[in-house]
Design a protein around this motif. Structure first.
Motif, PDB file in Angstrom:
ATOM      1  N   ARG A 152       3.885   1.519  -1.264  1.00  0.00           N
ATOM      2  CA  ARG A 152       4.504   1.633  -2.586  1.00  0.00           C
ATOM      3  C   ARG A 152       3.499   2.069  -3.644  1.00  0.00           C
ATOM      4  O   ARG A 152       3.864   2.724  -4.613  1.00  0.00           O
ATOM      5  CB  ARG A 152       5.158   0.314  -2.981  1.00  0.00           C
ATOM      6  N   ALA A 153       2.243   1.707  -3.461  1.00  0.00           N
ATOM      7  CA  ALA A 153       1.222   2.083  -4.437  1.00  0.00           C
ATOM      8  C   ALA A 153       0.931   3.580  -4.402  1.00  0.00           C
ATOM      9  O   ALA A 153       0.544   4.157  -5.410  1.00  0.00           O
ATOM     10  CB  ALA A 153      -0.059   1.288  -4.176  1.00  0.00           C
ATOM     11  N   SER A 154       1.100   4.208  -3.237  1.00  0.00           N
ATOM     12  CA  SER A 154       0.754   5.619  -3.107  1.00  0.00           C
ATOM     13  C   SER A 154       1.946   6.555  -3.244  1.00  0.00           C
ATOM     14  O   SER A 154       1.775   7.740  -3.464  1.00  0.00           O
ATOM     15  CB  SER A 154       0.083   5.869  -1.760  1.00  0.00           C
ATOM     16  N   ALA A 155       3.148   6.030  -3.098  1.00  0.00           N
ATOM     17  CA  ALA A 155       4.345   6.874  -3.161  1.00  0.00           C
ATOM     18  C   ALA A 155       5.535   5.994  -3.505  1.00  0.00           C
ATOM     19  O   ALA A 155       5.444   4.775  -3.470  1.00  0.00           O
ATOM     20  CB  ALA A 155       4.569   7.566  -1.819  1.00  0.00           C
ATOM     21  N   ALA A 184       0.837  -1.204   0.000  1.00  0.00           N
ATOM     22  CA  ALA A 184       0.000   0.000   0.000  1.00  0.00           C
ATOM     23  C   ALA A 184       0.875   1.259   0.000  1.00  0.00           C
ATOM     24  O   ALA A 184       0.548   2.239  -0.668  1.00  0.00           O
ATOM     25  CB  ALA A 184      -0.924   0.002   1.214  1.00  0.00           C
ATOM     26  N   GLY A 193       3.092  12.113   1.448  1.00  0.00           N
ATOM     27  CA  GLY A 193       3.009  11.026   0.473  1.00  0.00           C
ATOM     28  C   GLY A 193       2.554   9.734   1.114  1.00  0.00           C
ATOM     29  O   GLY A 193       1.721   9.014   0.569  1.00  0.00           O
ATOM     30  N   GLY A 250      -4.550   2.490   5.628  1.00  0.00           N
ATOM     31  CA  GLY A 250      -3.956   3.819   5.675  1.00  0.00           C
ATOM     32  C   GLY A 250      -4.673   4.780   6.595  1.00  0.00           C
ATOM     33  O   GLY A 250      -4.131   5.830   6.945  1.00  0.00           O
ATOM     34  N   ARG A 297      -2.983   7.997   8.451  1.00  0.00           N
ATOM     35  CA  ARG A 297      -3.436   9.373   8.203  1.00  0.00           C
ATOM     36  C   ARG A 297      -3.792  10.061   9.512  1.00  0.00           C
ATOM     37  O   ARG A 297      -3.464  11.227   9.714  1.00  0.00           O
ATOM     38  CB  ARG A 297      -4.629   9.392   7.246  1.00  0.00           C
ATOM     39  N   ALA A 315      -1.112   9.511   1.951  1.00  0.00           N
ATOM     40  CA  ALA A 315      -2.004   9.374   0.804  1.00  0.00           C
ATOM     41  C   ALA A 315      -2.436   7.929   0.570  1.00  0.00           C
ATOM     42  O   ALA A 315      -3.196   7.662  -0.352  1.00  0.00           O
ATOM     43  CB  ALA A 315      -1.331   9.925  -0.450  1.00  0.00           C
ATOM     44  N   VAL A 316      -1.967   7.002   1.388  1.00  0.00           N
ATOM     45  CA  VAL A 316      -2.369   5.605   1.240  1.00  0.00           C
ATOM     46  C   VAL A 316      -3.888   5.541   1.307  1.00  0.00           C
ATOM     47  O   VAL A 316      -4.499   6.020   2.260  1.00  0.00           O
ATOM     48  CB  VAL A 316      -1.744   4.729   2.353  1.00  0.00           C
ATOM     49  N   THR A 317      -4.500   4.989   0.269  1.00  0.00           N
ATOM     50  CA  THR A 317      -5.957   5.006   0.181  1.00  0.00           C
ATOM     51  C   THR A 317      -6.621   3.753   0.738  1.00  0.00           C
ATOM     52  O   THR A 317      -7.821   3.710   0.873  1.00  0.00           O
ATOM     53  CB  THR A 317      -6.412   5.190  -1.278  1.00  0.00           C
ATOM     54  N   SER A 318      -5.836   2.740   1.060  1.00  0.00           N
ATOM     55  CA  SER A 318      -6.441   1.519   1.588  1.00  0.00           C
ATOM     56  C   SER A 318      -7.005   1.767   2.983  1.00  0.00           C
ATOM     57  O   SER A 318      -6.703   2.758   3.640  1.00  0.00           O
ATOM     58  CB  SER A 318      -5.400   0.406   1.651  1.00  0.00           C
TER      59      SER A 318
END
Length: 159
Positions: free
Chosen positions: A116-119, A114, A137, A146, A150, A140-143
């Motif tokens: 690595r997917a966002s940044a 997760a 950055g 995250g 956040r 910003a994890v959208t899972s």
């Protein structure tokens, strides 16, 4: 680095991450000099097989000295045997003992995939400092995992 909102990302073996978050390991030792002021947030990245940010703590203090002096001052708080410590410190001229406080376990760890997917996230071999831009950055994890990250980072990385 002159970012007043920096944090530290610390890679630790899962057993040490668990002990830090449980409060049974209050000192993390490193082979190199660590310069971080008290109050610095420390994100705990548990290495394989966990491979996730599992929680955080804050630096209470840092002792930089010879490996022998760091062991002498922290042996009951380091959560490591003397044999393991000596093997880890073999050849090191200095060591750091990071006293950690206020551990927080993330209910949902933030997995490496997760991050690595966002940044362009790369876990450090030992540790690295994160700027407020790095933190934004990561936040910003959208899972679903995250959400905890956040919440913790909102004060460190204002929008």
């Amino acid at each position: 680095m002159s970012d007043p909102e920096r944090a530290m990302l610390l890679s630790v073996h899962p057993r040490f991450a668990t002990a830090i978050l449980a409060g049974t390991k209050t000192v993390e030792v490193r082979r190199q000099r660590v310069a971080a002021p008290p109050g610095t947030p420390v994100l705990l990245y548990a290495t394989a097989p966990t491979m996730a940010i599992v929680g955080m703590a804050r630096i209470a203090s840092v002792q930089v000295a010879s490996p022998r002096e760091v062991w002498s001052a922290n042996r009951t708080s380091a959560g490591i045997s003397r044999r393991e410590y000596d093997e880890y410190m073999s050849g090191a001229a200095q060591a750091s003992g990071l006293s950690l406080e206020e551990p927080i376990t993330f209910e949902d760890p933030v997995p490496l995939a997760a991050l690595r997917a966002s940044a362009s996230f790369h876990p450090p071999q030992s540790y690295r400092y994160l700027t407020s831009q790095d933190l934004r950055g990561m936040a910003a994890v959208t899972s679903e995992a995250g959400a905890a990250l956040r919440g913790v980072l909102k004060d460190l990385a204002p929008a």
